[in-house]
Scaffold this motif. Structure first.
Motif, PDB file in Angstrom:
ATOM      1  N   ALA A 278      -6.852  -9.777 -45.257  1.00 10.13           N
ATOM      2  CA  ALA A 278      -8.155 -10.343 -44.255  1.00 10.13           C
ATOM      3  C   ALA A 278      -7.477 -11.452 -43.370  1.00 10.13           C
ATOM      4  O   ALA A 278      -6.642 -12.215 -44.274  1.00 10.13           O
ATOM      5  CB  ALA A 278      -9.334 -10.542 -44.701  1.00 10.13           C
ATOM      6  N   ILE A 279      -7.602 -11.526 -42.355  1.00 13.19           N
ATOM      7  CA  ILE A 279      -6.872 -12.586 -41.239  1.00 13.19           C
ATOM      8  C   ILE A 279      -7.987 -13.246 -40.564  1.00 13.19           C
ATOM      9  O   ILE A 279      -8.687 -12.794 -40.184  1.00 13.19           O
ATOM     10  CB  ILE A 279      -5.858 -12.011 -40.728  1.00 13.19           C
ATOM     11  CG1 ILE A 279      -4.792 -11.362 -41.419  1.00 13.19           C
ATOM     12  CG2 ILE A 279      -5.097 -12.911 -39.839  1.00 13.19           C
ATOM     13  CD1 ILE A 279      -3.604 -10.491 -40.809  1.00 13.19           C
ATOM     14  N   ILE A 280      -7.755 -14.678 -40.425  1.00 14.00           N
ATOM     15  CA  ILE A 280      -8.658 -15.302 -39.407  1.00 14.00           C
ATOM     16  C   ILE A 280      -7.753 -16.286 -38.416  1.00 14.00           C
ATOM     17  O   ILE A 280      -6.982 -16.981 -39.125  1.00 14.00           O
ATOM     18  CB  ILE A 280      -9.514 -16.344 -40.297  1.00 14.00           C
ATOM     19  CG1 ILE A 280     -10.514 -15.657 -41.359  1.00 14.00           C
ATOM     20  CG2 ILE A 280     -10.303 -17.221 -39.171  1.00 14.00           C
ATOM     21  CD1 ILE A 280     -11.230 -16.526 -42.088  1.00 14.00           C
ATOM     22  N   THR A 281      -7.744 -15.974 -37.225  1.00 14.19           N
ATOM     23  CA  THR A 281      -6.650 -16.712 -36.408  1.00 14.19           C
ATOM     24  C   THR A 281      -7.416 -16.957 -35.103  1.00 14.19           C
ATOM     25  O   THR A 281      -8.588 -16.362 -34.763  1.00 14.19           O
ATOM     26  CB  THR A 281      -5.443 -15.783 -36.504  1.00 14.19           C
ATOM     27  OG1 THR A 281      -4.405 -16.793 -35.917  1.00 14.19           O
ATOM     28  CG2 THR A 281      -5.612 -14.839 -35.622  1.00 14.19           C
ATOM     29  N   SER A 282      -6.748 -17.385 -34.095  1.00 14.58           N
ATOM     30  CA  SER A 282      -6.968 -17.445 -32.793  1.00 14.58           C
ATOM     31  C   SER A 282      -6.681 -16.337 -31.825  1.00 14.58           C
ATOM     32  O   SER A 282      -5.950 -15.614 -32.051  1.00 14.58           O
ATOM     33  CB  SER A 282      -6.424 -18.950 -32.155  1.00 14.58           C
ATOM     34  OG  SER A 282      -5.095 -18.724 -32.087  1.00 14.58           O
ATOM     35  N   ILE A 283      -7.214 -16.421 -30.484  1.00 18.39           N
ATOM     36  CA  ILE A 283      -7.089 -15.514 -29.859  1.00 18.39           C
ATOM     37  C   ILE A 283      -5.587 -15.135 -29.243  1.00 18.39           C
ATOM     38  O   ILE A 283      -5.102 -13.863 -29.015  1.00 18.39           O
ATOM     39  CB  ILE A 283      -8.008 -15.514 -28.501  1.00 18.39           C
ATOM     40  CG1 ILE A 283      -8.331 -14.158 -27.711  1.00 18.39           C
ATOM     41  CG2 ILE A 283      -7.344 -16.600 -27.688  1.00 18.39           C
ATOM     42  CD1 ILE A 283      -9.315 -14.361 -26.516  1.00 18.39           C
ATOM     43  N   ASP A 284      -4.800 -16.042 -29.369  1.00 19.15           N
ATOM     44  CA  ASP A 284      -3.280 -16.065 -28.767  1.00 19.15           C
ATOM     45  C   ASP A 284      -2.382 -15.669 -30.028  1.00 19.15           C
ATOM     46  O   ASP A 284      -1.351 -15.483 -29.831  1.00 19.15           O
ATOM     47  CB  ASP A 284      -2.950 -17.321 -28.196  1.00 19.15           C
ATOM     48  CG  ASP A 284      -3.787 -17.851 -26.847  1.00 19.15           C
ATOM     49  OD1 ASP A 284      -3.794 -16.942 -26.105  1.00 19.15           O
ATOM     50  OD2 ASP A 284      -4.418 -18.830 -26.910  1.00 19.15           O
ATOM     51  N   ASP A 285      -3.075 -15.875 -31.400  1.00 20.13           N
ATOM     52  CA  ASP A 285      -2.088 -15.513 -32.307  1.00 20.13           C
ATOM     53  C   ASP A 285      -2.093 -14.481 -33.191  1.00 20.13           C
ATOM     54  O   ASP A 285      -1.825 -14.331 -34.313  1.00 20.13           O
ATOM     55  CB  ASP A 285      -2.205 -16.926 -33.353  1.00 20.13           C
ATOM     56  CG  ASP A 285      -1.580 -18.228 -32.829  1.00 20.13           C
ATOM     57  OD1 ASP A 285      -0.875 -18.164 -31.823  1.00 20.13           O
ATOM     58  OD2 ASP A 285      -2.258 -18.997 -33.016  1.00 20.13           O
ATOM     59  N   VAL A 286      -2.863 -13.555 -32.491  1.00 20.22           N
ATOM     60  CA  VAL A 286      -3.144 -12.079 -33.384  1.00 20.22           C
ATOM     61  C   VAL A 286      -1.961 -11.339 -33.853  1.00 20.22           C
ATOM     62  O   VAL A 286      -2.100 -11.055 -35.059  1.00 20.22           O
ATOM     63  CB  VAL A 286      -3.996 -11.385 -32.277  1.00 20.22           C
ATOM     64  CG1 VAL A 286      -4.302  -9.850 -32.900  1.00 20.22           C
ATOM     65  CG2 VAL A 286      -5.253 -11.794 -32.160  1.00 20.22           C
ATOM     66  N   ALA A 287      -0.996 -11.364 -33.140  1.00 24.32           N
ATOM     67  CA  ALA A 287       0.024 -10.250 -33.292  1.00 24.32           C
ATOM     68  C   ALA A 287       0.849 -11.134 -34.480  1.00 24.32           C
ATOM     69  O   ALA A 287       1.486 -10.498 -35.408  1.00 24.32           O
ATOM     70  CB  ALA A 287       1.095  -9.915 -32.107  1.00 24.32           C
ATOM     71  N   ALA A 288       1.085 -12.361 -34.178  1.00 16.00           N
ATOM     72  CA  ALA A 288       1.871 -13.325 -34.904  1.00 16.00           C
ATOM     73  C   ALA A 288       1.283 -13.463 -36.351  1.00 16.00           C
ATOM     74  O   ALA A 288       2.028 -13.221 -37.517  1.00 16.00           O
ATOM     75  CB  ALA A 288       1.997 -14.622 -34.444  1.00 16.00           C
ATOM     76  N   ALA A 289      -0.267 -13.365 -36.486  1.00 11.80           N
ATOM     77  CA  ALA A 289      -0.890 -13.502 -37.728  1.00 11.80           C
ATOM     78  C   ALA A 289      -0.489 -12.338 -38.506  1.00 11.80           C
ATOM     79  O   ALA A 289      -0.441 -12.280 -39.545  1.00 11.80           O
ATOM     80  CB  ALA A 289      -2.363 -13.822 -37.648  1.00 11.80           C
ATOM     81  N   VAL A 290      -0.746 -11.097 -38.031  1.00 11.84           N
ATOM     82  CA  VAL A 290      -0.566  -9.693 -38.393  1.00 11.84           C
ATOM     83  C   VAL A 290       0.829  -9.814 -38.994  1.00 11.84           C
ATOM     84  O   VAL A 290       1.182  -9.151 -40.203  1.00 11.84           O
ATOM     85  CB  VAL A 290      -0.656  -8.533 -37.673  1.00 11.84           C
ATOM     86  CG1 VAL A 290      -0.459  -7.373 -38.347  1.00 11.84           C
ATOM     87  CG2 VAL A 290      -2.364  -8.582 -37.210  1.00 11.84           C
ATOM     88  N   ASP A 291       1.896 -10.446 -38.158  1.00 11.47           N
ATOM     89  CA  ASP A 291       3.148 -10.499 -38.951  1.00 11.47           C
ATOM     90  C   ASP A 291       3.691 -11.560 -39.678  1.00 11.47           C
ATOM     91  O   ASP A 291       4.650 -11.723 -40.242  1.00 11.47           O
ATOM     92  CB  ASP A 291       4.164 -10.708 -37.777  1.00 11.47           C
ATOM     93  CG  ASP A 291       4.492  -9.499 -36.755  1.00 11.47           C
ATOM     94  OD1 ASP A 291       4.024  -8.461 -37.196  1.00 11.47           O
ATOM     95  OD2 ASP A 291       4.807  -9.827 -35.514  1.00 11.47           O
ATOM     96  N   GLY A 292       2.416 -12.216 -40.238  1.00  8.40           N
ATOM     97  CA  GLY A 292       2.707 -13.297 -41.160  1.00  8.40           C
ATOM     98  C   GLY A 292       3.009 -14.555 -40.727  1.00  8.40           C
ATOM     99  O   GLY A 292       3.442 -15.394 -41.574  1.00  8.40           O
ATOM    100  N   ASP A 293       2.886 -14.696 -39.445  1.00  5.40           N
ATOM    101  CA  ASP A 293       3.653 -16.082 -39.003  1.00  5.40           C
ATOM    102  C   ASP A 293       2.623 -16.920 -38.561  1.00  5.40           C
ATOM    103  O   ASP A 293       2.847 -18.042 -37.822  1.00  5.40           O
ATOM    104  CB  ASP A 293       4.635 -15.620 -37.552  1.00  5.40           C
ATOM    105  CG  ASP A 293       5.924 -14.814 -38.400  1.00  5.40           C
ATOM    106  OD1 ASP A 293       6.314 -15.193 -39.601  1.00  5.40           O
ATOM    107  OD2 ASP A 293       6.397 -14.177 -37.651  1.00  5.40           O
TER     108      ASP A 293
END
Length: 299
Positions: A278-293
């Protein structure tokens, strides 16, 4: 890989009034990120908030001679309104055409939330109007002083009437936009009846993720991470974290009720039920969050 994405109300409007133009601007930022996920093989289910939009309709009803519509009908109206905007924005980014579905969330009439309605909705009221209202109200402190708001229950959803249809569409490769505003609140016995309540979108999203066998639950909000000590001198972003540690933070009161608390709680429910991450992040960081960054990543 199947990913359920919650576009929070704050991610869509960021403090504004929820106008169509404002939502289009925010979606123009969000959908390329979702398109990047689709390009990497993620099947997408997208939910969204609707608080500002329902609030505008309630204010309109209070200020004009517009015929009154119950809260469940207003939720349905805004699901369709926002859903069509999200679908159009997604269609510019995805190879497969997305569909929008008005979704009904079954709630338990005996849920404890109905004993203490706490979710504020609608316009600010003065003391005289609040005293004469035929619904429960509560005092709210604002920059302009003490005002009153209507309050309704916010029960957890027990079932989503359209989950099976959503799963079939996603299995066929169709991105689905659904569960807007937590879904239309209904009781479901011998007949289906609307309920004066607001179902929390985060719990509806988590239920959808379980009922569609998602691998990843992604909460998109207006901050880049969940934080310890939020808005204090000791504020610290939470990055990679175990579910056990995140539960300790939750139990210690690190997350604000009605804001980050239900997001974290829903994420942990998803992982407890067998979800992978499960991931919590901002609208601009979706792909980076899924990549672990980027973002807060709970596993």
């Amino acid at each position: 890989m199947r990913t359920v994405v919650a576009l929070g109300g704050n991610a869509l409007v960021s403090g504004g009034e929820g106008s169509v133009a404002e939502m289009r601007d925010h979606l123009a930022r969000a959908t390329p990120e979702l398109g990047a996920l689709a390009d990497r093989g993620h099947d997408l289910v997208v939910t969204h908030g609707n608080g500002p939009q329902v609030g505008s309709l309630l204010e309109e009803q209070a200020a004009t001679d517009t015929p009154e519509r119950p809260l469940d009908v207003l939720v349905a109206e805004t699901q369709a309104q926002i859903g069509t905007l999200v679908v159009r924005a997604l269609d510019d980014e995805l190879d497969a055409r997305a569909v929008s579905m008005v979704t009904h969330a079954v709630v338990d009439p005996d849920d404890d939330a109905f004993d203490d309605p706490a979710k504020p909705v609608g316009p600010y009221l003065n003391a005289e109007t609040a005293a004469a209202a035929d619904y429960p109200t509560r005092e709210v402190e604002t920059e302009q002083g003490t005002v009153h708001r209507r309050v309704v229950a916010s029960p957890k959803p027990r079932e989503l009437l359209e989950s099976e249809h959503v799963a079939r569409l996603v299995d066929a490769g169709t991105p689905v936009v659904c569960g807007g505003g937590g879904g239309v609140p209904v009781s479901h016995g011998d007949s289906t009846e609307g309920v004066e309540a607001v179902v929390d979108k985060d719990y509806t999203t988590e239920l959808l993720a379980r009922e569609t066998d998602a691998d990843t639950l992604l909460m998109v909000t207006d901050v880049s991470h969940a934080y310890r000590g939020y808005n204090t001198p000791d504020e610290e972003p939470i990055r990679d974290v175990s579910a056990e540690t995140m539960r300790d933070y939750l139990d210690a009161g690190e997350f604000e009720a009605g804001s980050m608390h239900p997001k974290v709680d829903a994420c942990l429910d998803f992982l407890d039920a067998g979800g992978e991450r499960a991931i919590i992040t901002s609208i601009d960081d979706v792909a980076a969050a899924v990549d672990g960054d980027a973002g807060t990543r709970i596993s």
